[in-house]
Design a protein around this motif. Structure first.
Motif, mmCIF file in Angstrom:
data_model
loop_
_atom_site.group_PDB
_atom_site.id
_atom_site.type_symbol
_atom_site.label_atom_id
_atom_site.label_comp_id
_atom_site.label_asym_id
_atom_site.label_seq_id
_atom_site.Cartn_x
_atom_site.Cartn_y
_atom_site.Cartn_z
ATOM 1 N N ALA A 48 24.344 -18.186 34.913
ATOM 2 C CA ALA A 48 22.957 -18.633 34.953
ATOM 3 C C ALA A 48 22.417 -18.852 33.540
ATOM 4 C CB ALA A 48 22.099 -17.611 35.697
ATOM 5 N N GLN A 49 21.514 -19.809 33.394
ATOM 6 C CA GLN A 49 20.976 -20.143 32.082
ATOM 7 C C GLN A 49 20.323 -18.925 31.436
ATOM 8 O OE1 GLN A 49 18.197 -23.364 32.120
ATOM 9 N NE2 GLN A 49 18.058 -23.512 29.891
ATOM 10 N N GLY A 50 20.697 -18.653 30.210
ATOM 11 C CA GLY A 50 20.124 -17.544 29.478
ATOM 12 C C GLY A 50 20.660 -16.186 29.867
ATOM 13 N N MET A 51 21.714 -16.136 30.719
ATOM 14 C CA MET A 51 22.215 -14.858 31.224
ATOM 15 C C MET A 51 23.626 -14.552 30.722
ATOM 16 S SD MET A 51 19.656 -13.933 33.113
ATOM 17 C CE MET A 51 20.273 -12.652 34.176
ATOM 18 N N ALA A 52 24.064 -15.217 29.669
ATOM 19 C CA ALA A 52 25.440 -15.031 29.192
ATOM 20 C C ALA A 52 25.701 -13.609 28.724
ATOM 21 C CB ALA A 52 25.748 -16.019 28.062
ATOM 22 N N ASP A 53 24.646 -12.891 28.296
ATOM 23 C CA ASP A 53 24.848 -11.518 27.837
ATOM 24 C C ASP A 53 24.601 -10.500 28.949
ATOM 25 O OD1 ASP A 53 22.139 -11.984 27.958
ATOM 26 O OD2 ASP A 53 21.672 -11.131 25.980
ATOM 27 N N TRP A 54 24.505 -10.951 30.186
ATOM 28 C CA TRP A 54 24.441 -10.076 31.356
ATOM 29 C C TRP A 54 25.814 -10.094 32.039
ATOM 30 C CZ3 TRP A 54 19.668 -8.515 34.276
ATOM 31 C CH2 TRP A 54 18.512 -8.623 33.479
ATOM 32 N N SER A 55 26.137 -9.023 32.760
ATOM 33 C CA SER A 55 27.422 -8.926 33.462
ATOM 34 C C SER A 55 27.189 -8.361 34.864
ATOM 35 C CB SER A 55 28.391 -8.020 32.696
ATOM 36 O OG SER A 55 28.592 -8.476 31.379
ATOM 37 N N ALA A 141 28.314 -3.199 50.222
ATOM 38 C CA ALA A 141 28.322 -3.797 48.890
ATOM 39 C C ALA A 141 27.847 -2.752 47.892
ATOM 40 C CB ALA A 141 27.417 -5.022 48.830
ATOM 41 N N VAL A 142 28.621 -2.554 46.846
ATOM 42 C CA VAL A 142 28.190 -1.689 45.757
ATOM 43 C C VAL A 142 28.478 -2.420 44.458
ATOM 44 C CG1 VAL A 142 30.400 -0.433 45.507
ATOM 45 C CG2 VAL A 142 28.252 0.644 44.809
ATOM 46 N N GLY A 143 27.499 -2.404 43.556
ATOM 47 C CA GLY A 143 27.698 -3.156 42.327
ATOM 48 C C GLY A 143 26.877 -2.607 41.182
ATOM 49 N N VAL A 144 27.121 -3.176 40.007
ATOM 50 C CA VAL A 144 26.324 -2.859 38.838
ATOM 51 C C VAL A 144 26.035 -4.162 38.106
ATOM 52 C CG1 VAL A 144 28.365 -2.347 37.395
ATOM 53 C CG2 VAL A 144 26.111 -1.435 36.752
ATOM 54 N N LEU A 145 24.762 -4.395 37.848
ATOM 55 C CA LEU A 145 24.306 -5.532 37.056
ATOM 56 C C LEU A 145 23.888 -4.978 35.703
ATOM 57 C CD1 LEU A 145 23.445 -8.581 36.922
ATOM 58 C CD2 LEU A 145 21.205 -7.831 37.765
ATOM 59 N N LEU A 146 24.508 -5.488 34.635
ATOM 60 C CA LEU A 146 24.268 -4.948 33.292
ATOM 61 C C LEU A 146 23.533 -5.972 32.451
ATOM 62 C CD1 LEU A 146 27.583 -4.241 34.082
ATOM 63 C CD2 LEU A 146 27.085 -2.613 32.256
ATOM 64 N N PHE A 234 19.011 1.244 41.657
ATOM 65 C CA PHE A 234 18.689 2.303 40.708
ATOM 66 C C PHE A 234 18.852 1.755 39.295
ATOM 67 C CE2 PHE A 234 20.708 3.930 44.495
ATOM 68 C CZ PHE A 234 19.869 4.967 44.916
ATOM 69 N N GLU A 235 17.856 1.983 38.460
ATOM 70 C CA GLU A 235 17.900 1.474 37.086
ATOM 71 C C GLU A 235 18.063 2.615 36.103
ATOM 72 O OE1 GLU A 235 15.946 1.446 33.319
ATOM 73 O OE2 GLU A 235 14.867 2.092 35.130
ATOM 74 N N MET A 236 18.911 2.409 35.105
ATOM 75 C CA MET A 236 19.079 3.376 34.021
ATOM 76 C C MET A 236 19.130 2.618 32.694
ATOM 77 S SD MET A 236 21.944 5.998 35.579
ATOM 78 C CE MET A 236 21.613 7.240 34.311
ATOM 79 N N VAL A 237 18.518 3.190 31.690
ATOM 80 C CA VAL A 237 18.592 2.619 30.343
ATOM 81 C C VAL A 237 19.980 2.901 29.775
ATOM 82 C CG1 VAL A 237 17.642 2.696 28.003
ATOM 83 C CG2 VAL A 237 16.125 2.926 29.987
ATOM 84 N N ARG A 238 20.603 1.874 29.206
ATOM 85 C CA ARG A 238 21.923 2.061 28.627
ATOM 86 C C ARG A 238 21.868 2.982 27.416
ATOM 87 N NH1 ARG A 238 25.155 -3.675 28.612
ATOM 88 N NH2 ARG A 238 26.653 -2.328 27.535
ATOM 89 N N SER A 239 22.931 3.746 27.232
ATOM 90 C CA SER A 239 23.040 4.682 26.110
ATOM 91 C C SER A 239 24.349 4.389 25.385
ATOM 92 C CB SER A 239 22.997 6.122 26.621
ATOM 93 O OG SER A 239 23.148 7.038 25.564
ATOM 94 N N PRO A 240 24.330 3.474 24.421
ATOM 95 C CA PRO A 240 25.575 3.014 23.792
ATOM 96 C C PRO A 240 26.430 4.120 23.197
ATOM 97 C CG PRO A 240 23.740 1.591 23.196
ATOM 98 C CD PRO A 240 23.149 2.764 23.897
#
Length: 395
Positions: A48-55, A141-146, A234-240
């Motif tokens: 999707a446009q503008g979503m290249a850094d999403w997975s 269905a189980v998934g993760v959108l990053l 469920f949303e969580m803030v990433r912790s690099p």
């Protein structure tokens, strides 16, 4: 409730890839089931446009056929992104930073995921062969959108996602089972019942895509039916500095491993191999040998801070393999008049040993391929029990 083969189909589909600072591996096996009904999605970078850094990564556990699972694996994201991110849900909190199509708010993302599930479910209802026809399949269905900043865990059914952060299981999705009080209340309000832990004594999950035989109660909305297509998000803030890996798997994996066992097994394997396909393949084999009778699929997503290869772990693993090979050779060479023991006996004898450094969560079952290989090398004329029911029942 599913039929079973006389012996499992152990051929696997394996794959791997990388992107957006992530590495992934996956593996799936038909196992004892008469049909392979699982599917998956692995996209480290969205089109999707503008979503290249999403997975996006997901596992779909089909039942009563594979049609719904396979369709969702190809088209679920299309329905999530179909109308863009749209307007903010009523009462949503806007971050102080600007919200744009490429940087939507958390609530906007969660709303679009939910809407996408409802849209694809209604869309599939329109398929002539899924509406009163021969195909009555459904799928969890189980998934993760990053996104660059967040993890969105998505669950509909009893497949499961876990996050391994800072050397422990930090998060797990919740299985949607008919006996759960909230699920049971909805089922009963729709005129159904929960018997033998199943919807109307038949379906073992209370939320799923497809399964339209359970979604035809007049006067009830789409999310009020016996089986609901509504996901929990469920949303969580990433912790690099702390995030290490995410595992997505169907219930064929979770039937024989707890969250902690699975994550400790994966951690231990990552310390001896960079090959994520191999790690996933070993996990699937281990679950088969621990007694799973279902299809098995797993997706492993590793962050930059994932466990690294340890020289000590590699050494201990090699020593363990050598010890097992030596013990099998010892048992076969010392068989005497009683004859060469079968593989079941070899495994039973090994299980009585106090063997150090077995992989956590996997135990001796995770080393059965090593044991089988040396057994068949030393005794090539004897190949029975390779994956037979007697050995599986022993485990």
């Amino acid at each position: 409730m599913g039929a079973f083969l006389d012996k499992p189909k152990t051929e696997k589909y394996n794959a791997h890839g990388e992107g957006n600072g992530l590495r992934y591996g996956l593996s799936s096996m038909q196992g004892w089931r008469v049909e392979m009904e699982d599917a998956h999605t692995a996209m480290p970078g969205l089109p999707a446009q503008g979503m290249a850094d999403w997975s996006f990564f997901a596992v779909y556990d089909g039942h009563a056929g594979s049609r719904v699972a396979h369709y969702c694996s190809k088209h679920l994201l299309e329905h999530i992104f179909a109308a863009g991110w749209g307007s903010e849900p009523a009462g949503a909190h806007r971050d102080s930073e600007a919200v744009s199509p490429a940087r939507p708010s958390v609530e906007a993302v969660k709303s679009r995921i939910r809407t996408g599930f409802l849209h694809i479910d209604e869309h599939m209802r329109g398929f002539s062969d899924l509406r009163g026809g021969a195909d009555r399949s459904g799928s969890t269905a189980v998934g993760v959108l990053l996104s660059p900043e967040h993890l969105f865990f998505i669950n509909c059914g009893d497949s499961r996602a876990v996050l391994y952060r800072d050397a422990h299981v930090c998060f797990s999705t919740l299985d949607h089972k008919p006996c759960n009080p909230r699920e049971k209340e909805r089922i009963q309000n729709a005129g159904g019942s929960v018997m033998i832990q199943r919807v109307n004594g038949s379906l073992a999950v209370s939320r799923a895509l497809g399964d339209f035989d359970y979604k035809c109660v007049d006067g009830k909305g789409q999310t009020e039916q016996l089986v609901s297509p509504e996901p929990e998000v469920f949303e969580m803030v990433r912790s690099p500095e702390q995030d290490q890996f995410v595992v997505l798997a169907c219930d064929g994996i979770w039937d024989v491993m707890s969250n902690e066992e699975l994550c400790e097994f994966v951690r231990s394997r990552l310390e001896v191999s960079h090959d994520l396909e191999r790690v996933c393949s070993e996990l699937v084999d281990t679950c088969l040998h621990k007694g799973s009778r279902d299809n098995m699929s797993v997706v492993l997503v590793c962050f930059p801070n994932a466990p690294e290869i340890s020289e000590e772990a590699v050494r201990k693993d090699a020593e363990l393999n050598k010890h097992l090979e030596s013990r099998v050779e010892e048992m076969l060479s010392g068989s005497g008049e009683e004859g060469i023991p079968d593989l079941v006996t070899v495994m039973r004898n090994l299980s009585a040993d106090n063997i150090p450094n077995l992989p956590p969560g996997g135990g001796l079952a995770s080393k059965r391929s090593v044991i089988e290989a040396v057994y068949q090398h030393l005794n090539p004329q004897r190949e029975e029990d390779g994956n037979g029911a007697d050995l599986e029942d022993h485990w």
